[in-house]
Design a protein around this motif. Structure first.
Motif, PDB file in Angstrom:
ATOM      1  N   LEU A 151      10.611 -15.497  26.622  1.00  0.00           N
ATOM      2  CA  LEU A 151       9.848 -16.072  25.662  1.00  0.00           C
ATOM      3  C   LEU A 151      10.574 -17.088  25.044  1.00  0.00           C
ATOM      4  N   LYS A 152      11.864 -17.001  24.762  1.00  0.00           N
ATOM      5  CA  LYS A 152      12.773 -17.752  24.167  1.00  0.00           C
ATOM      6  C   LYS A 152      12.963 -19.006  25.192  1.00  0.00           C
ATOM      7  N   SER A 153      12.995 -18.987  26.319  1.00  0.00           N
ATOM      8  CA  SER A 153      13.325 -19.987  27.367  1.00  0.00           C
ATOM      9  C   SER A 153      12.025 -20.859  27.313  1.00  0.00           C
ATOM     10  N   ILE A 154      10.648 -20.271  27.368  1.00  0.00           N
ATOM     11  CA  ILE A 154       9.487 -20.756  27.196  1.00  0.00           C
ATOM     12  C   ILE A 154       9.271 -21.559  25.839  1.00  0.00           C
ATOM     13  N   PHE A 155       9.659 -21.027  24.953  1.00  0.00           N
ATOM     14  CA  PHE A 155       9.704 -21.803  23.431  1.00  0.00           C
ATOM     15  C   PHE A 155      10.571 -22.901  23.457  1.00  0.00           C
ATOM     16  N   PHE A 156      11.539 -22.951  23.929  1.00  0.00           N
ATOM     17  CA  PHE A 156      12.564 -24.069  24.010  1.00  0.00           C
ATOM     18  C   PHE A 156      12.050 -25.325  24.971  1.00  0.00           C
ATOM     19  N   LEU A 157      11.275 -25.040  25.981  1.00  0.00           N
ATOM     20  CA  LEU A 157      10.688 -25.695  27.059  1.00  0.00           C
ATOM     21  C   LEU A 157       9.540 -26.477  26.510  1.00  0.00           C
ATOM     22  N   LEU A 158       8.736 -25.638  25.877  1.00  0.00           N
ATOM     23  CA  LEU A 158       7.474 -26.028  25.450  1.00  0.00           C
ATOM     24  C   LEU A 158       7.256 -27.512  24.882  1.00  0.00           C
ATOM     25  N   PRO A 159       8.272 -27.980  24.220  1.00  0.00           N
ATOM     26  CA  PRO A 159       8.027 -29.321  23.652  1.00  0.00           C
ATOM     27  C   PRO A 159       8.174 -30.484  24.589  1.00  0.00           C
ATOM     28  N   SER A 160       9.103 -30.072  25.776  1.00  0.00           N
ATOM     29  CA  SER A 160       9.367 -30.790  26.953  1.00  0.00           C
ATOM     30  C   SER A 160       8.134 -31.084  27.909  1.00  0.00           C
ATOM     31  N   TRP A 161       7.356 -29.727  28.006  1.00  0.00           N
ATOM     32  CA  TRP A 161       6.240 -29.701  29.003  1.00  0.00           C
ATOM     33  C   TRP A 161       5.148 -30.324  28.277  1.00  0.00           C
ATOM     34  N   VAL A 162       4.974 -30.088  27.133  1.00  0.00           N
ATOM     35  CA  VAL A 162       3.753 -30.899  26.116  1.00  0.00           C
ATOM     36  C   VAL A 162       4.078 -32.432  26.163  1.00  0.00           C
TER      37      VAL A 162
END
Length: 304
Positions: free
Chosen positions: A22-33
């Motif tokens: 979940l932490k990995s997804i959270f930190f990568l989320l801005p890049s994906w957006v």
């Protein structure tokens, strides 16, 4: 089991806790957006709009309709489109492949044995052209090649009649200007790759009696083959999208003699206001770039 203890399985050791995922997804989320908004989204819209009659003026501007392959049919029947494809091939081949890549490799190779001071001075001179804004480079070359410019001043010293370079040799002019600006990137890429080649390998080849030419063709080039392929792809894709330099120097003219696909696309989309037709041209440009990349990887046998 060892000393009465049960060892955890390798599969259990590799399994990450849910909180870490979940932490990995959270930190990568801005890049994906950001990727979705500025890259994937526009690509999807471009693909959709290329099959419509989207326009900025006229009846089409108020009535967006799906017209299927009509834009592509019109495109392949347009003689200006065929001319722009041919101009693009000429511009990319001589500017990117023979110009920037070959010249960049040659400069990097010749500077390899030189001292640091010499390399820094020459490197700064070449890089200065690369970091200069493209529109500034364009105006510098227009001034250099103008009727009263430096090129004709040199010809005057040799008692040669002045030449209208941008009208007599328009394609050669924009090719030379783009080579002058973009060679620095290839030079830096190849310089880094050549510096990583162990000197012991070449020294052993020299002791075995190998000529300088054989060392270059049998050792140096094969060891930087991956870098050559990567640089070719990057420079080709960058050159395919060159617009400012050509449009500022010649406007795609005289006539359509320097109208590459980006220039042709711009004129159709923002001069004739046919955005649907312009986006269809951009898709063709994207396909050409993908085909060129595949050819490089296949020819140089590079694994991705």
């Amino acid at each position: 089991m060892e000393n009465g203890l049960i060892e955890p399985s390798k599969h259990e050791n590799k399994r990450k806790p849910l909180s870490d995922n979940l932490k990995s997804i959270f930190f990568l989320l801005p890049s994906w957006v950001l990727l979705l908004i500025f890259f994937i989204g526009p690509m999807i819209l471009t693909f959709i709009f290329s099959f419509t009659n989207l326009a900025l003026t006229g009846a089409e501007a108020s009535q967006l309709q799906f017209i299927g392959f009509e834009n592509f049919t019109r495109m392949f029947q347009d003689p200006e489109f065929r001319t722009s494809v041919w101009n693009t091939i000429i511009f990319v081949f001589f500017s990117a492949v023979l110009g920037q890549c070959f010249l960049g490799f040659l400069i990097a190779f010749l500077m390899r044995e030189k001292n640091k001071t010499f390399r820094r001075v020459i490197g700064l001179i070449i890089i200065a052209a690369w970091v200069t804004p493209e529109v500034v480079v364009s105006f510098c070359w227009v001034a250099f090649l103008s009727e009263s410019g430096t090129a004709n001043w040199v010809l005057g010293l040799l008692n040669i009649e002045p030449i209208a370079w941008l009208f007599t040799f328009p394609m050669a002019s924009v090719i030379i200007a783009n080579i002058w600006r973009g060679t620095a990137f290839s030079m830096m890429v190849f310089q880094s790759a050549l510096d990583d080649i162990p000197k012991e390998v070449e020294e052993a080849a020299i002791m075995d009696g190998a000529s300088r030419w054989k060392i270059v063709t049998k050792i140096t080039i094969p060891m930087v083959k991956g870098t050559i392929a990567t640089n070719l792809m990057l420079v080709t894709l960058q050159t395919l999208g060159v617009f400012t330099l050509i449009y500022t120097m010649t406007g795609g003219g005289p006539g359509v003699s320097t109208a590459t696909l980006p220039v042709f696309m711009y004129k159709q989309a923002f001069v004739s206001y046919q955005l649907g037709y312009g986006t269809a041209i951009s898709l063709v440009l994207l396909v050409i770039g993908a085909i060129a990349s595949l050819i490089y990887m296949k020819t140089l046998k590079v694994k991705v």
